[in-house]
Scaffold this motif. Structure first.
Motif, short mmCIF file in Angstrom:
data_model
loop_
_atom_site.label_atom_id
_atom_site.label_comp_id
_atom_site.label_asym_id
_atom_site.label_seq_id
_atom_site.Cartn_x
_atom_site.Cartn_y
_atom_site.Cartn_z
N GLU A 51 37.19 45.98 97.82
CA GLU A 51 36.43 46.36 98.88
C GLU A 51 35.88 45.45 99.63
OE1 GLU A 51 32.68 49.53 99.23
OE2 GLU A 51 32.79 48.27 97.32
N ARG B 161 33.09 57.60 97.32
CA ARG B 161 33.03 56.09 96.54
C ARG B 161 32.03 56.56 95.39
NH1 ARG B 161 29.78 51.77 95.61
NH2 ARG B 161 30.67 49.61 95.82
N ILE C 195 39.93 48.02 101.35
CA ILE C 195 39.70 49.64 101.49
C ILE C 195 39.36 50.03 103.00
CG2 ILE C 195 38.08 51.58 101.00
CD1 ILE C 195 39.58 50.65 98.60
N TYR D 119 41.48 57.12 103.28
CA TYR D 119 40.83 57.62 101.91
C TYR D 119 39.97 58.78 102.21
CZ TYR D 119 42.23 53.20 99.71
OH TYR D 119 43.09 52.19 99.26
N PHE E 42 37.86 55.17 95.35
CA PHE E 42 37.82 55.40 96.65
C PHE E 42 38.50 56.60 97.20
CE2 PHE E 42 36.69 50.79 96.15
CZ PHE E 42 35.50 50.89 96.79
#
Length: 235
Positions: A43, A3, A48, A55, A22
């Protein structure tokens, strides 16, 4: 999960702009927030986390940009021509500053995405810049910006209103690129923007542009829990 927070002064916009990254690789997304939303909204609203493993394992990388909607389409004190011009500056910021930043980190085929008014930004940007943005996933978007113009309409307004400019799209250069794009218009059966998506789909069909209008059932509405599930399906 990787992040990153980034902030720089934008010479295009004459102000500081922020974004979040991300993930560390995989398919790149440029993520637009909802109406007058911020870069951290995606987020905070769980989008996310909804596909967090993607991710973490390097399958997805999101670049969540800030909006300047309050200075453009939603700036009620400004003349509509000024609102449209400020949006054009925002697009220039994306092209000249954000896309080079993304490409310095990820050379994959970019997908524009967003929810609600972010869906408008995603589709409008992809249709205007198909060479740079060959994929688009709009979730609960609405695509007619005339509601912000108080009856005013100029070239900048027209070419940022997809239901209008796509209805008259005959340019082979664009049509060839649209034919290779992945375009998803996702909406719910009770989404307040259902009609907008059906209308946009009809316009794209009339222009011969392949796309997927995906109308969700099960009482689906215009809200984050549904968009989280959409993220799991499309990404």
């Amino acid at each position: 999960m990787n992040r990153e927070y980034h902030k720089w002064y934008s010479p295009t916009l004459g102000r500081d702009m922020e974004l979040l990254v991300f993930g560390h690789g995989g398919a790149p997304l440029i993520v637009f927030p909802t109406s007058m939303g911020r870069f951290f909204e995606y987020e905070e609203r769980g989008m996310i986390g909804a596909v967090g493993q993607q991710y973490e394992n390097g399958a997805l990388q999101a670049f969540c940009v800030d909006s300047i909607d309050s200075e453009s389409w939603y700036c009620k004190w400004a003349h509509p021509s000024g609102r449209a011009w400020r949006h054009m500056q925002y697009e220039r910021y994306l092209l000249d500053e954000v896309l080079p930043f993304i490409r310095s980190r990820n050379r994959g085929a970019l997908c524009a995405t967003g929810c609600s008014f972010g869906g408008y930004h995603a589709l409008n940007f992809a249709l205007r810049q198909p060479e740079a943005v060959p994929n688009c996933v709009s979730m609960g978007g609405a695509f007619d910006i005339k509601q912000f113009l108080n009856g005013y309409y100029d070239e900048n307004c027209y070419f940022n209103c997809p239901v209008d400019f796509m209805a008259n799209m005959h340019d082979p250069w664009y049509l060839e690129r649209y034919a290779r794009m992945r375009i998803v218009l996702a909406t719910g059966e009770w989404d307040i923007c259902l009609h907008d998506n059906r209308r946009m789909s009809s316009v794209l069909t009339g222009a011969g542009v392949p796309h997927w209008l995906d109308v969700w059932g099960d009482g689906s509405k215009h809200d984050w829990p549904w968009w989280e599930m959409m993220a799991r399906k499309y990404f």
